[in-house]
Design an enzyme around this catalytic site. Structure first.
Site, PDB file in Angstrom:
ATOM      1  N   ASP A 138      -7.101   4.521  -4.295  1.00 47.48           N
ATOM      2  CA  ASP A 138      -7.732   4.375  -2.978  1.00 47.48           C
ATOM      3  C   ASP A 138      -8.314   5.764  -2.683  1.00 47.48           C
ATOM      4  OD1 ASP A 138      -7.840   2.403  -0.483  1.00 47.48           O
ATOM      5  OD2 ASP A 138      -7.357   4.345   0.360  1.00 47.48           O
ATOM      6  N   LYS A 169       0.865  -1.189   0.000  1.00 49.44           N
ATOM      7  CA  LYS A 169       0.000   0.000   0.000  1.00 49.44           C
ATOM      8  C   LYS A 169       0.896   1.231   0.000  1.00 49.44           C
ATOM      9  CE  LYS A 169      -4.429   1.104   0.239  1.00 49.44           C
ATOM     10  NZ  LYS A 169      -5.631   0.398  -0.252  1.00 49.44           N
TER      11      LYS A 169
HETATM   12  P1  NDP Z   1     -12.957   7.964  -2.183  1.00 51.00           P
HETATM   13  O1  NDP Z   1     -11.908   8.982  -1.957  1.00 51.00           O
HETATM   14  O2  NDP Z   1     -13.491   7.781  -3.559  1.00 51.00           O
HETATM   15  O3  NDP Z   1     -14.204   8.250  -1.214  1.00 51.00           O
HETATM   16  C1  NDP Z   1     -14.068   8.308   0.178  1.00 51.00           C
HETATM   17  C2  NDP Z   1     -15.409   8.791   0.723  1.00 51.00           C
HETATM   18  O4  NDP Z   1     -15.401   8.672   2.135  1.00 51.00           O
HETATM   19  C3  NDP Z   1     -15.683  10.252   0.412  1.00 51.00           C
HETATM   20  O5  NDP Z   1     -17.061  10.440   0.234  1.00 51.00           O
HETATM   21  C4  NDP Z   1     -15.200  10.937   1.698  1.00 51.00           C
HETATM   22  O6  NDP Z   1     -15.783  12.203   1.945  1.00 51.00           O
HETATM   23  C5  NDP Z   1     -15.667   9.947   2.718  1.00 51.00           C
HETATM   24  N1  NDP Z   1     -14.957  10.116   3.971  1.00 51.00           N
HETATM   25  C6  NDP Z   1     -13.615  10.148   4.159  1.00 51.00           C
HETATM   26  N2  NDP Z   1     -13.338  10.334   5.454  1.00 51.00           N
HETATM   27  C7  NDP Z   1     -14.535  10.436   6.097  1.00 51.00           C
HETATM   28  C8  NDP Z   1     -14.926  10.623   7.434  1.00 51.00           C
HETATM   29  N3  NDP Z   1     -14.008  10.773   8.398  1.00 51.00           N
HETATM   30  N4  NDP Z   1     -16.257  10.666   7.727  1.00 51.00           N
HETATM   31  C9  NDP Z   1     -17.174  10.520   6.766  1.00 51.00           C
HETATM   32  N5  NDP Z   1     -16.866  10.346   5.466  1.00 51.00           N
HETATM   33  C10 NDP Z   1     -15.570  10.308   5.145  1.00 51.00           C
HETATM   34  O7  NDP Z   1     -12.352   6.593  -1.625  1.00 51.00           O
HETATM   35  P2  NDP Z   1     -12.812   5.098  -1.950  1.00 51.00           P
HETATM   36  O8  NDP Z   1     -14.275   5.047  -2.125  1.00 51.00           O
HETATM   37  O9  NDP Z   1     -11.928   4.571  -3.013  1.00 51.00           O
HETATM   38  O10 NDP Z   1     -12.387   4.343  -0.601  1.00 51.00           O
HETATM   39  C11 NDP Z   1     -13.264   4.265   0.529  1.00 51.00           C
HETATM   40  C12 NDP Z   1     -12.790   3.158   1.442  1.00 51.00           C
HETATM   41  O11 NDP Z   1     -12.797   1.910   0.735  1.00 51.00           O
HETATM   42  C13 NDP Z   1     -11.372   3.284   1.999  1.00 51.00           C
HETATM   43  O12 NDP Z   1     -11.326   2.697   3.276  1.00 51.00           O
HETATM   44  C14 NDP Z   1     -10.549   2.435   1.031  1.00 51.00           C
HETATM   45  O13 NDP Z   1      -9.335   1.989   1.612  1.00 51.00           O
HETATM   46  C15 NDP Z   1     -11.514   1.291   0.815  1.00 51.00           C
HETATM   47  N6  NDP Z   1     -11.280   0.501  -0.393  1.00 51.00           N
HETATM   48  C16 NDP Z   1     -11.238   1.095  -1.623  1.00 51.00           C
HETATM   49  C17 NDP Z   1     -11.022   0.332  -2.755  1.00 51.00           C
HETATM   50  C18 NDP Z   1     -11.084   0.901  -4.131  1.00 51.00           C
HETATM   51  O14 NDP Z   1     -11.011   0.121  -5.092  1.00 51.00           O
HETATM   52  N7  NDP Z   1     -11.237   2.208  -4.303  1.00 51.00           N
HETATM   53  C19 NDP Z   1     -10.748  -1.118  -2.651  1.00 51.00           C
HETATM   54  C20 NDP Z   1     -10.944  -1.667  -1.321  1.00 51.00           C
HETATM   55  C21 NDP Z   1     -11.159  -0.859  -0.243  1.00 51.00           C
HETATM   56  P3  NDP Z   1     -14.927  13.555   1.715  1.00 51.00           P
HETATM   57  O15 NDP Z   1     -14.909  13.724   0.224  1.00 51.00           O
HETATM   58  O16 NDP Z   1     -15.704  14.567   2.455  1.00 51.00           O
HETATM   59  O17 NDP Z   1     -13.557  13.312   2.304  1.00 51.00           O
END
Ligand code: NDP
Length: 447
Positions: free
Chosen positions: A167, A127
Site C-alpha cells: 500500500d 490491513k
Molecule cells: P504510493 O506510496 O505508491 O503513492 C502514494 C502517492 O500519493 C505518492 O505520490 C504520494 O506523494 C501521494 N500522496 C500521499 N499523500 C498525499 C497528500 N496528502 N497529498 C498529495 N499527494 C499525496 O501508494 P499507492 O499508489 O500504492 O496508494 C495510493 C492510494 O491507493 C492509497 O489510498 C491506497 O490505500 C490505495 N490503494 C492502493 C492499492 C495498491 O495496490 N497499491 C490497492 C487499492 C488501493 P509523496 O511521495 O509526496 O508522499
C-alpha cells in the site's frame, strides 16, 4: 441521514472507538447505504450482523525497534487489523506512512472487507502498517525496518490465515525484504502468504499495474454504460505512486489524455499528456519529488508547488493519492470546470461533502471499493497461481482483470437497480459487498 437502528450502531462506534475519525467516516459511509437493506432483510439486524462487522475480529499492535545508519535506535509502532474472515483469509496491504495510527488501519481494513467481497473472490478483509516514514531512508535502513517489522508480524500471518500486500510506502522493494525475513524465520517458502511479490520470486504478472489498470478499466465501463469512450477526454490524476502511474498508463492506452498529476509537494501540468517514461524514471528509479518531472521536461510542463491538482479543469478526475485529499471546495471547482466522472483510485480520497456535491451535480461517482478493487482481485489471482504452482502470461492475467472489473461494475449497477437506486455506484457497491459478507456470517453461526 441514518435510520434509527443504524444510528444506534454508529453511536456505539463513536463511543467505543473514540478519536478514530477515519474509521467513523468509513462506517458512516457504509451505514448510509444500508437503510433499504435492513428494511428488506430484518434478519441482518436481528443477528446483530452489522454491529459485529464494525468490530474487527482481531487487532494486533506491536513495537518495531531498529537502528538507523548512524546507529541511533528508532522505535515505530506496527499494526495488523484482522477485520473479517467470513469469506476467506484476511487480505489487505501494509502502509508505511507517518500518519498511520489505529483509526487509519481500521478504516482501511473495514473498507477492504466489502471491496474484497465485491471482487467475488474468496478473501476476507484486513490491513496493517506502521507510522514509519520511508522518505529519505537508505535501502539498508528500509531493510532493517522491514526485518524488525516482520520479526513480530510473521506469527500472525500465513496463506490460510492472513495475506498482506503493499500500500502507500510499501512497494516491490519493501515486500522483498518482508518476504525474505518471513522465509528466514519460518524456514518455509510459503509464497501464498504475500501478494505483490516480484515476478521472478512467486509474483503475478500485472499485480504491479493492477490497481491503476483496474481503475481505468472501471472508468471505461462507466463510459461505455453512457455510450461514451475515453477518446478526447482530459483526465487529472492525483498522486504519482503505484496507483497513479499505472492508472495513467492504461488511461493513455484506452485513448484518454492525462494532463496533470502530483505528490504531497504539489503538482505538474503537461497539456500534451504526461510523459510516462519520464514520470516512471522520476518516481520509480530516481525516487525524486514531482518538480523533477517539470524540470526534465523543459517548457512542456510546469510545476505548481503546494497547490491542489484539483485546480486543473478536466472531464474525468481520478484521485489516487490518499484519504480525504479531495474536499468540498475541490469538488465545487471540478464541477465548475466541467468534470463529469470521478473515480476513486485511492481509498476514501473524497470527503463526504465532496461526494454529496458530486451527487447533487449529477457527476458520476465511482467509489474506491469498486473502482480500485483490481489490485486486490489480482492479488487473489496471484494466490491462485501460487496454490497451483502455476504462472500465467501478462495477456491472460490482464484479460482476467478486465473481466473482473466489468463484473464488479455490472454488479454495482444491478444491485443499485434492485434497491431502487439506479445509477448509484456507491449504493450498489456498499450493498453488494455488505450482503455477501453478511450472508456468509449468518451461515457460519455466531462468529
Ligand atoms: P504510493 O506510496 O505508491 O503513492 C502514494 C502517492 O500519493 C505518492 O505520490 C504520494 O506523494 C501521494 N500522496 C500521499 N499523500 C498525499 C497528500 N496528502 N497529498 C498529495 N499527494 C499525496 O501508494 P499507492 O499508489 O500504492 O496508494 C495510493 C492510494 O491507493 C492509497 O489510498 C491506497 O490505500 C490505495 N490503494 C492502493 C492499492 C495498491 O495496490 N497499491 C490497492 C487499492 C488501493 P509523496 O511521495 O509526496 O508522499
Amino acid at each position: 441521514m441514518l435510520d434509527e437502528k443504524l444510528h444506534d450502531i454508529y453511536d456505539e462506534v463513536l463511543r467505543r472507538d473514540a478519536g478514530e475519525t477515519e474509521f467513523h467516516q468509513a462506517v458512516y459511509e457504509i451505514l448510509s447505504s444500508l437503510g433499504p437493506v435492513v428494511a428488506k432483510h430484518p434478519q441482518y439486524a436481528d443477528a446483530a450482523v452489522i454491529r459485529r462487522m464494525c468490530e474487527p475480529e482481531r487487532q494486533i499492535i506491536f513495537r518495531v525497534p531498529w537502528a538507523d545508519d548512524a546507529g541511533v535506535v528508532q522505535i515505530n509502532r506496527g499494526f495488523r487489523v484482522e477485520f473479517n474472515s467470513a469469506l476467506g483469509p484476511y487480505k489487505g496491504g501494509l502502509r508505511f506512512h507517518p500518519s498511520v495510527y489505529l483509526g487509519i488501519i481500521k478504516f482501511l481494513g473495514f473498507e477492504q472487507t466489502f471491496k474484497n467481497a465485491l471482487t467475488g473472490m474468496p478473501i476476507g478483509g484486513g490491513k496493517g502498517g506502521s507510522d514509519f516514514d520511508p522518505k529519505g531512508r537508505s535501502d539498508a535502513e528500509i531493510m532493517r525496518f522491514c526485518q524488525s517489522f516482520m520479526t513480530e508480524l510473521y506469527r500472525h500471518i500465513g496463506e490460510y490465515t492472513d495475506v498482506p500486500a503493499g500500500d502507500i510506502g510499501v512497494g516491490g522493494r519493501e515486500l522483498g525484504y518482508l518476504f525474505g525475513q518471513y522465509k528466514r524465520i519460518t524456514n518455509r517458502y510459503e509464497s501464498g502468504t504475500f501478494t505483490g511479490k516480484g515476478v521472478t520470486w512467486g509474483g503475478s504478472q500485472v499485480r504491479t499495474e493492477a490497481t491503476g489498470y483496474g481503475t481505468a478499466f472501471f472508468i471505461d465501463e462507466v463510459l461505455k454504460a453512457a455510450n461514451q469512450s475515453f477518446d478526447g477526454k482530459q483526465v487529472v490524476v492525483s498522486g504519482s505512486g503505484n496507483v497513479a502511474i499505472y492508472g495513467i498508463e492504461k488511461i493513455h492506452q484506452l485513448g484518454g489524455n492525462v494532463i496533470a498529476c502530483g505528490d504531497s509537494s504539489g503538482y505538474i501540468v503537461d497539456h500534451k499528456g504526461i510523459d510516462l517514461e519520464l514520470l516512471k524514471d522520476v518516481k520509480e528509479v530516481r525516487r525524486e519529488r514531482i518538480s523533477a518531472y517539470a524540470e526534465s521536461r523543459g517548457g512542456e510542463s510546469h510545476f505548481v508547488g503546494g497547490g491542489s491538482v484539483w485546480e486543473v479543469p478536466c472531464d474525468i478526475a481520478v484521485p489516487s493519492a490518499t484519504q480525504n485529499e479531495l474536499n468540498g471546495s475541490d469538488a465545487a471547482r471540478l464541477i465548475k470546470g466541467g468534470c463529469r466522472i470521478v473515480a476513486e483510485g485511492a481509498n476514501m480520497p473524497c470527503t463526504p461533502d465532496a461526494v454529496k456535491l458530486f451527487a447533487e451535480a449529477g457527476v458520476v461517482f465511482a467509489p474506491g471499493k469498486a473502482a480500485n478493487a483490481g489490485g486486490v482481485a489480482t492479488s487473489a489471482l496471484e494466490m491462485q497461481q501460487n496454490a497451483s504452482r502455476d504462472s500465467w502470461t501478462f495477456e491472460d492475467t490482464e484479460q482476467r482483470l478486465a473481466e473482473i472489473m466489468r463484473r464488479i461494475h455490472d454488479r454495482c449497477l444491478a444491485t443499485a437497480d434492485e434497491y431502487g437506486k439506479p445509477g448509484d455506484y456507491v449504493a450498489g457497491a456498499n450493498i453488494a459487498g455488505f450482503t455477501q459478507v453478511a450472508d456468509a456470517m449468518l451461515a457460519l453461526g455466531l462468529i
